[in-house]
Motif scaffolding. Structure first.
Motif, mmCIF file in Angstrom:
data_model
loop_
_atom_site.group_PDB
_atom_site.id
_atom_site.type_symbol
_atom_site.label_atom_id
_atom_site.label_comp_id
_atom_site.label_asym_id
_atom_site.label_seq_id
_atom_site.Cartn_x
_atom_site.Cartn_y
_atom_site.Cartn_z
ATOM 1 N N CYS A 47 20.547 20.791 15.437
ATOM 2 C CA CYS A 47 19.613 20.527 16.481
ATOM 3 C C CYS A 47 19.947 19.151 17.230
ATOM 4 O O CYS A 47 20.808 18.358 17.008
ATOM 5 C CB CYS A 47 18.170 20.500 15.859
ATOM 6 N N ASP A 48 19.210 19.010 18.462
ATOM 7 C CA ASP A 48 19.225 17.541 18.891
ATOM 8 C C ASP A 48 18.410 16.672 18.428
ATOM 9 O O ASP A 48 17.787 16.897 17.261
ATOM 10 C CB ASP A 48 18.647 17.826 20.599
ATOM 11 N N LYS A 49 18.312 15.378 18.789
ATOM 12 C CA LYS A 49 17.715 14.345 18.088
ATOM 13 C C LYS A 49 16.532 13.930 18.786
ATOM 14 O O LYS A 49 16.183 12.551 18.414
ATOM 15 C CB LYS A 49 18.717 13.345 17.890
ATOM 16 N N GLU A 147 14.511 8.896 19.531
ATOM 17 C CA GLU A 147 15.345 9.514 18.686
ATOM 18 C C GLU A 147 15.752 9.291 17.534
ATOM 19 O O GLU A 147 15.367 8.279 17.093
ATOM 20 C CB GLU A 147 16.768 9.478 19.530
ATOM 21 N N ILE A 227 24.742 24.044 21.230
ATOM 22 C CA ILE A 227 24.856 22.365 21.719
ATOM 23 C C ILE A 227 26.267 22.274 21.588
ATOM 24 O O ILE A 227 26.988 22.397 20.514
ATOM 25 C CB ILE A 227 24.221 21.620 20.501
ATOM 26 N N ASN A 240 17.452 9.818 25.328
ATOM 27 C CA ASN A 240 17.742 11.049 25.637
ATOM 28 C C ASN A 240 17.345 11.474 27.168
ATOM 29 O O ASN A 240 16.557 10.870 27.855
ATOM 30 C CB ASN A 240 16.754 11.717 24.802
ATOM 31 N N SER A 269 19.647 18.800 27.708
ATOM 32 C CA SER A 269 19.131 17.888 26.717
ATOM 33 C C SER A 269 20.224 17.272 26.182
ATOM 34 O O SER A 269 21.188 17.751 25.446
ATOM 35 C CB SER A 269 18.632 18.895 25.429
ATOM 36 N N LEU A 279 25.845 14.968 22.297
ATOM 37 C CA LEU A 279 25.183 16.155 22.169
ATOM 38 C C LEU A 279 24.840 16.952 23.274
ATOM 39 O O LEU A 279 23.938 16.232 23.991
ATOM 40 C CB LEU A 279 23.926 16.213 21.204
ATOM 41 N N GLY A 281 23.200 20.058 25.141
ATOM 42 C CA GLY A 281 22.442 21.135 24.971
ATOM 43 C C GLY A 281 21.885 21.726 26.255
ATOM 44 O O GLY A 281 21.960 20.912 27.381
#
Ligand SMILES: Cc1cc2nc3c(=O)[nH]c(=O)nc-3n(C[C@H](O)[C@H](O)[C@H](O)COP(=O)(O)OP(=O)(O)OC[C@H]3O[C@@H](n4cnc5c(N)ncnc54)[C@H](O)[C@@H]3O)c2cc1C
Length: 396
Positions: A47-49, A147, A227, A240, A269, A279, A281
């Motif tokens: 996943c993202d952060k 994040e 992602i 972000n 994202s 990353l 996404g």
């Protein structure tokens, strides 16, 4: 031979299961966590952060996110680990006039909810985030966004749970519940029986399957997200970066006159890890548990991201990561004790906000088990009985 008796068996060692296990073990309970794979092998490791506040819906989702974000301020110290928590703010890039209208209205609501968020014009947005494309009209910015490294977080929670006395069994699958007269007596796993009176279903996107094995309907649907990951790059993004399309899609807000949304539920994202990888996404699709997104999805993510941050067009993508968001349809998890099977608890369904909501979920699960009230009064609103729950809304 059976395992020793546990007070509680937690199914799933993602951020939610390990956060709950840590808090419960701190309360002196004998906790055993089982995972068919390992900590970080599920959504929590793909996943993202982002810990975003400004993208949350005002009301309960926002209040929970704010309380959880506050808990992050002391979490590294409590876990005694570097989880790469960075309170460095977040932006939402605005590309079109219709998005600008939507974001203006959205920001008014966010401010009313107590979030520090401001609308930046074209120049201010570029001062803050120089990589933005020329056509970007502006951005919203909140210093409250932050994040964290989800893998480091998951590992730190697992370590802290073990230090507090929990046991974690990797590669041990939950098969079925052993119950007599509606009361749990143990769980049967791929490597034997664990006697217990209480079980927590923290299987994230798999919570529906796990619930089914116990005869508890658990309306959670996997929502696939992909992602793209780059090689190590000099710093390109600060904090972000989301796009307004993503925020609108997340809330299914009507954007009158909006442009055709990108395919596959794509919304930008973008984040950069401490080591420099980007990353990029991401997508939002209903595709069961199929881990292989079509090539078109990856191409569409790259095209969309490159439009908003042109420097990304020159970045080498070295791999793609696919995970499943545990989707309930209203952006809130299910955290509930079930009357029909005494001792069965669900703590799952955090969709795209599970990292942001990890700290508060651990505390809420502990409250649910011990009867304490250490967090806000959210639990009555997180049951399956709520009218907003709709995991099939987009799946059909
Ligand atoms: C592409 C993508 C981007 C995201 N970005 C963000 C973000 O920026 N910010 C944010 O807050 N959230 C984000 N999320 C959401 C977040 O990742 C999830 O909400 C969160 O990780 C869910 O954690 P979990 O512990 O509930 O589930 P998981 O991490 O999936 O853990 C569940 C565990 O249960 C185990 N399990 C399943 N079945 C069984 C069984 N029968 N027996 C034993 N074990 C079992 C699995 O192996 C797994 O390890 C994103 C998600 C995705 C997919």
């Amino acid at each position: 031979m059976n395992d020793p008796t546990a007070d509680i068996v937690v199914i799933g060692a993602g951020v939610i299961g390990t956060s709950a296990a840590w808090r419960l073990a701190q309360s002196g309970l004998r906790v055993v966590v089982i995972d068919s794979m390992a900590p970080g092998a599920g959504a929590s490791g793909s996943c993202d952060k982002a810990i975003y506040l400004q993208s949350k819906r005002p009301g309960l989702p926002m209040r929970m996110a704010v309380e959880s974000r506050a808990m992050y301020s002391t979490l590294s110290d409590e876990l005694d680990a570097d989880i790469e928590f960075a309170p460095d703010g977040g932006m939402v890039a605005i590309e079109t006039e219709s998005q600008l209208d939507f974001m203006k209205r959205f920001i008014v609501e966010q401010k009313k909810a107590g979030i520090r968020v401001e609308l930046l014009d074209r120049d201010q947005a570029r001062d803050h985030q120089p990589a933005l494309a020329e056509h970007v009209l502006g951005a919203s910015y909140s210093p409250d966004d932050a994040e964290v490294n989800p893998l480091a977080l998951n590992a730190a929670l697992a370590d802290a749970a073990v230090r507090a006395g929990a046991r974690i069994h990797r590669h041990r699958e939950f098969l079925e519940v052993i119950a007599k007269r509606g009361r749990i007596e143990g769980v049967s796993t791929s490597t034997g029986v664990i006697p217990t009176r209480m079980v927590i279903n923290a299987a994230g996107p798999f919570a529906g399957q796990v619930g089914e094995r116990a005869g508890i309907s658990t309306p959670i649907t996997p929502r696939r997200g992909t992602i793209l990951i780059s090689d190590v790059q000099p710093r390109i993004v600060r904090g972000n970066l989301l796009c307004a399309q993503y925020v609108a899609a997340k809330h299914l807000a009507d954007m009158p006159g909006a442009d055709e949304p990108p395919p596959y539920g794509i919304g930008l994202s973008l984040g950069q890890t401490a080591s420099g990888t980007l990353l990029v996404g991401g997508s939002r699709e209903f595709a069961g548990f199929d881990k292989r997104p079509p090539r078109d999805v990856m191409t569409a993510i790259a095209t969309h991201a490159g439009r908003i941050v042109p420097a990304l067009k020159n970045v080498r993508i070295i791999r793609a990561m696919t995970g499943f968001r545990p989707y309930t349809g209203d952006g809130l998890p299910i955290i509930e004790r079930h009357d029909e099977l005494d001792g069965w608890i669900t703590a799952a369904g955090h969709e795209g906000d599970g990292i942001a909501l990890t700290p508060i979920t651990g505390v809420l699960v502990r409250d649910l088990v011990t009867g304490e009230r250490t967090a806000g009064d959210y639990l009555p609103h997180l049951s399956r009985a709520r009218s907003t729950l709709n995991p099939r809304k987009q799946a059909s």
